[in-house]
Design a protein around this motif. Structure first.
Motif, PDB file in Angstrom:
ATOM      1  N   ARG A  46     -77.362  -8.316  13.040  1.00 38.26           N
ATOM      2  CA  ARG A  46     -76.250  -8.984  13.743  1.00 38.26           C
ATOM      3  C   ARG A  46     -75.092  -8.024  13.958  1.00 38.26           C
ATOM      4  O   ARG A  46     -74.437  -8.039  15.009  1.00 38.26           O
ATOM      5  N   ASP A  47     -74.800  -7.185  12.958  1.00 35.72           N
ATOM      6  CA  ASP A  47     -73.718  -6.212  13.133  1.00 35.72           C
ATOM      7  C   ASP A  47     -74.042  -5.235  14.272  1.00 35.72           C
ATOM      8  O   ASP A  47     -73.175  -4.894  15.095  1.00 35.72           O
ATOM      9  N   ILE A  48     -75.295  -4.804  14.316  1.00 36.84           N
ATOM     10  CA  ILE A  48     -75.700  -3.864  15.375  1.00 36.84           C
ATOM     11  C   ILE A  48     -75.550  -4.520  16.749  1.00 36.84           C
ATOM     12  O   ILE A  48     -75.044  -3.917  17.706  1.00 36.84           O
ATOM     13  N   GLU A  49     -75.988  -5.774  16.848  1.00 43.14           N
ATOM     14  CA  GLU A  49     -75.850  -6.480  18.118  1.00 43.14           C
ATOM     15  C   GLU A  49     -74.396  -6.629  18.526  1.00 43.14           C
ATOM     16  O   GLU A  49     -74.046  -6.486  19.702  1.00 43.14           O
ATOM     17  N   ALA A  50     -73.522  -6.899  17.524  1.00 41.22           N
ATOM     18  CA  ALA A  50     -72.093  -7.043  17.839  1.00 41.22           C
ATOM     19  C   ALA A  50     -71.513  -5.726  18.300  1.00 41.22           C
ATOM     20  O   ALA A  50     -70.737  -5.672  19.287  1.00 41.22           O
ATOM     21  N   TYR A  51     -71.886  -4.652  17.635  1.00 45.52           N
ATOM     22  CA  TYR A  51     -71.390  -3.331  18.056  1.00 45.52           C
ATOM     23  C   TYR A  51     -71.878  -2.973  19.464  1.00 45.52           C
ATOM     24  O   TYR A  51     -71.126  -2.434  20.288  1.00 45.52           O
ATOM     25  N   ALA A  63     -72.642  -5.060  21.808  1.00 43.40           N
ATOM     26  CA  ALA A  63     -71.917  -5.893  22.783  1.00 43.40           C
ATOM     27  C   ALA A  63     -70.528  -5.332  23.053  1.00 43.40           C
ATOM     28  O   ALA A  63     -70.075  -5.270  24.204  1.00 43.40           O
ATOM     29  N   CYS A  64     -69.852  -4.921  22.017  1.00 43.50           N
ATOM     30  CA  CYS A  64     -68.522  -4.339  22.203  1.00 43.50           C
ATOM     31  C   CYS A  64     -68.602  -3.038  23.016  1.00 43.50           C
ATOM     32  O   CYS A  64     -67.751  -2.780  23.881  1.00 43.50           O
ATOM     33  N   LEU A  65     -69.615  -2.231  22.719  1.00 41.67           N
ATOM     34  CA  LEU A  65     -69.769  -0.972  23.442  1.00 41.67           C
ATOM     35  C   LEU A  65     -70.029  -1.223  24.931  1.00 41.67           C
ATOM     36  O   LEU A  65     -69.452  -0.563  25.815  1.00 41.67           O
ATOM     37  N   GLN A  66     -70.883  -2.195  25.247  1.00 40.12           N
ATOM     38  CA  GLN A  66     -71.149  -2.524  26.641  1.00 40.12           C
ATOM     39  C   GLN A  66     -69.898  -3.051  27.340  1.00 40.12           C
ATOM     40  O   GLN A  66     -69.644  -2.748  28.512  1.00 40.12           O
ATOM     41  N   GLN A  67     -69.100  -3.864  26.606  1.00 40.95           N
ATOM     42  CA  GLN A  67     -67.873  -4.379  27.193  1.00 40.95           C
ATOM     43  C   GLN A  67     -66.900  -3.266  27.510  1.00 40.95           C
ATOM     44  O   GLN A  67     -66.247  -3.250  28.563  1.00 40.95           O
ATOM     45  N   LEU A  68     -66.777  -2.289  26.579  1.00 38.06           N
ATOM     46  CA  LEU A  68     -65.870  -1.175  26.826  1.00 38.06           C
ATOM     47  C   LEU A  68     -66.359  -0.310  27.990  1.00 38.06           C
ATOM     48  O   LEU A  68     -65.574   0.190  28.796  1.00 38.06           O
ATOM     49  N   GLN A  69     -67.673  -0.137  28.045  1.00 42.17           N
ATOM     50  CA  GLN A  69     -68.216   0.657  29.129  1.00 42.17           C
ATOM     51  C   GLN A  69     -68.046  -0.042  30.469  1.00 42.17           C
ATOM     52  O   GLN A  69     -67.912   0.609  31.513  1.00 42.17           O
ATOM     53  N   GLY A  70     -68.023  -1.369  30.455  1.00 42.47           N
ATOM     54  CA  GLY A  70     -67.882  -2.106  31.698  1.00 42.47           C
ATOM     55  C   GLY A  70     -66.453  -2.211  32.189  1.00 42.47           C
ATOM     56  O   GLY A  70     -66.222  -2.583  33.345  1.00 42.47           O
ATOM     57  N   GLU A  71     -65.459  -1.985  31.373  1.00 47.28           N
ATOM     58  CA  GLU A  71     -64.068  -2.077  31.801  1.00 47.28           C
ATOM     59  C   GLU A  71     -63.706  -0.890  32.669  1.00 47.28           C
ATOM     60  O   GLU A  71     -64.143   0.245  32.425  1.00 47.28           O
ATOM     61  N   PRO A  72     -62.876  -1.140  33.693  1.00 44.90           N
ATOM     62  CA  PRO A  72     -62.442  -0.028  34.560  1.00 44.90           C
ATOM     63  C   PRO A  72     -61.478   0.885  33.818  1.00 44.90           C
ATOM     64  O   PRO A  72     -60.626   0.421  33.065  1.00 44.90           O
ATOM     65  N   GLN A  73     -61.566   2.164  34.010  1.00 41.21           N
ATOM     66  CA  GLN A  73     -60.713   3.148  33.343  1.00 41.21           C
ATOM     67  C   GLN A  73     -59.715   3.691  34.354  1.00 41.21           C
ATOM     68  O   GLN A  73     -60.082   4.210  35.401  1.00 41.21           O
TER      69      GLN A  73
END
Length: 466
Positions: free
Chosen positions: A139-144, A146-156
């Motif tokens: 579950r921790d790996i899945e949460a990490y 998900a957070c990584l994908q969200q950060l990668q999806g945000e515009p910079q």
């Protein structure tokens, strides 16, 4: 040997040099239930049926010790028959198997920090625990992820160089302000620390002063308690002394020296009976002693008020032989024995005693009148005296019944007692009066009936008929 480990078909050891020596564990048939295994042939001959069967791939890898200087690593202990004895399917082989398994379990216990071997229930609990931990980690790996994908999806947003410089200057300005604020706060902190140190010094001084104060307070309290105890002791002694003083003030020497009472038909003074009866012939010595006491008492009271009291009769107390002198300086003896039928001088002496007692009673009444005592409270004798009679009982002995004479003497003593009480209540004739002179301690002059009333110890009933 640094360590041993039981390997399966997939065991890999990459960082340790292994010795190629290993011990092959022969496969044995399980013995019958309740029968221990035993060898089928000689100690040096293996079983033909067993040697031809395939062996299990189980083996024990022994790591070579790097610290061994002789090049021969530590190996498992051999049995007494040599190396070939481990392959023998007998008790020696079974013992070797048990030894190897025991050592393997010890190594497993050291590596896993879990006591080996495990029972089925413990293994199941451990497996459930490990599964739960695996699920938590998953579950921790899945949460990490998900957070990584969200950060990668945000515009910079990429700042330009000018904006970056402005942002940098702004941050540097804020940093300088914060540094200045930090310096100011540090100055304030130093100032506060200095004040705190000064306050701590003052607090220490106050603690010392408080400790000294409490020490002095305790000393003072101890002294105060000691003084209070001393004061209470002195007050108790003073109270006892005051009570004793009041008792002494109420004590009159005349009342103690001349106790007047009665004993049946006789009046007594100092336990001396005065009078005679036909059935009780009192000795003349006792009667003379009683008259001597009565004369001394009346003479003392008359002398106290001299010269204000100008008495016509002079009483001469002489112990058991008193005498009385009239206004013409004629002396009469007031002691016996005398003739019962002709005792004129004795009768005259008793009559003069009555006259003197009556004069003293009239003087006492006049003193009450001078002190504005109401008429009903002025001093009066309880038994009227007229010439030689007291309440119509003659005090003369000649041609008189002994009963009447004794009763007249008893009434005379009662009158004398009343005169004594009036004297005690209206004078300071006390042993302590000379040492403690005070007008408040001397009772006001008044009648005996107003001050003390009749003495309960001497109650002479007034006759209803003369």
């Amino acid at each position: 040997m640094q360590g041993s480990l039981i390997h399966g078909t997939s065991s890999v050891m990459g960082s340790t040099r292994m010795d190629n020596s290993f011990v092959v564990l022969p496969k044995q048939k399980p013995p019958a239930q309740g029968i221990p295994p035993r060898p089928r042939g000689g100690p040096g001959q293996p079983d033909a049926g067993t040697s031809g069967k395939a062996m299990e791939d189980s083996f024990v890898v022994v790591y070579k010790s790097e610290s061994a200087s002789d090049g021969g690593g530590t190996q498992l202990p051999w049995s007494e028959g040599g190396p070939n004895s481990a392959l023998q399917p007998n008790n020696s082989g079974f013992h070797s198997t048990i030894t190897v398994l025991k050592r393997a379990f010890e190594i497993a216990t050291t590596q896993t920090q879990v006591e080996q071997p495990l029972c089925l229930d413990c293994m199941r609990v451990l497996s459930d625990k490990l599964d739960k931990e695996v699920e938590d980690v998953t579950r921790d790996i899945e949460a990490y992820e998900a957070c990584l994908q969200q950060l990668q999806g945000e515009p910079q947003d990429v700042l330009s160089e000018a904006d970056f410089l402005k942002q940098k200057l702004k941050i540097e300005e804020e940093e300088r302000k914060l540094e200045a604020a930090i310096e100011e706060i540090e100055k304030q902190n130093a100032k506060v620390n200095a004040e705190l140190k000064e306050l701590e010094q003052k607090s220490n001084r106050f603690k010392e002063l408080e400790e000294r104060y409490w020490q002095e307070f305790n000393n003072f309290q101890f002294q105060l308690i000691a003084h209070q105890e001393e004061r209470d002791a002195i007050a108790a002694k003073t109270e006892v002394s005051q009570a004793h003083l009041e008792l002494l003030k109420q004590t009159n020497v005349l009342n103690d020296a001349f106790p007047i009472w009665h004993e049946g038909e006789f009046g007594t003074i100092n336990n001396f009976r005065l009078g005679r009866l036909p059935k009780i012939p009192v000795e003349w010595d006792e009667i003379n002693a009683a008259w001597g006491q009565a004369c001394l008492l009346l003479h003392t009271m008359c002398q106290y008020f001299h010269p204000k009291f100008r008495y016509r009769i002079n009483i001469i107390p002489m112990g058991s032989y008193p005498r009385i002198m009239d206004s013409n300086n004629n002396t009469y003896e007031l002691f016996g024995p005398v003739n019962l039928f002709w005792s004129t001088r004795y009768d005259k002496a008793m009559t003069l005693f009555l006259t003197c007692l009556k004069d003293f009673a009239e003087f006492a009444n006049s003193k009450d009148q001078e002190n504005n005592i109401p008429p009903e409270k002025r001093f009066n004798l309880p038994y009227k005296i007229e010439n030689d009679k007291v309440e119509n009982y003659s005090i003369t002995q000649s041609f008189n019944k002994q009963e009447n004479w004794t009763k007249a003497l008893k009434y005379t003593l009662c009158n004398l007692k009343w005169a004594l009480y009036w004297f005690i209540g209206n004078t300071n004739f006390q042993p302590l009066s000379a040492m403690v002179p005070s007008t408040t301690e001397v009772p006001a002059v008044g009648s005996l009936s107003a001050k003390r009333g009749p003495d309960p110890k001497f109650v002479a009933r007034k006759p209803s008929n003369p």
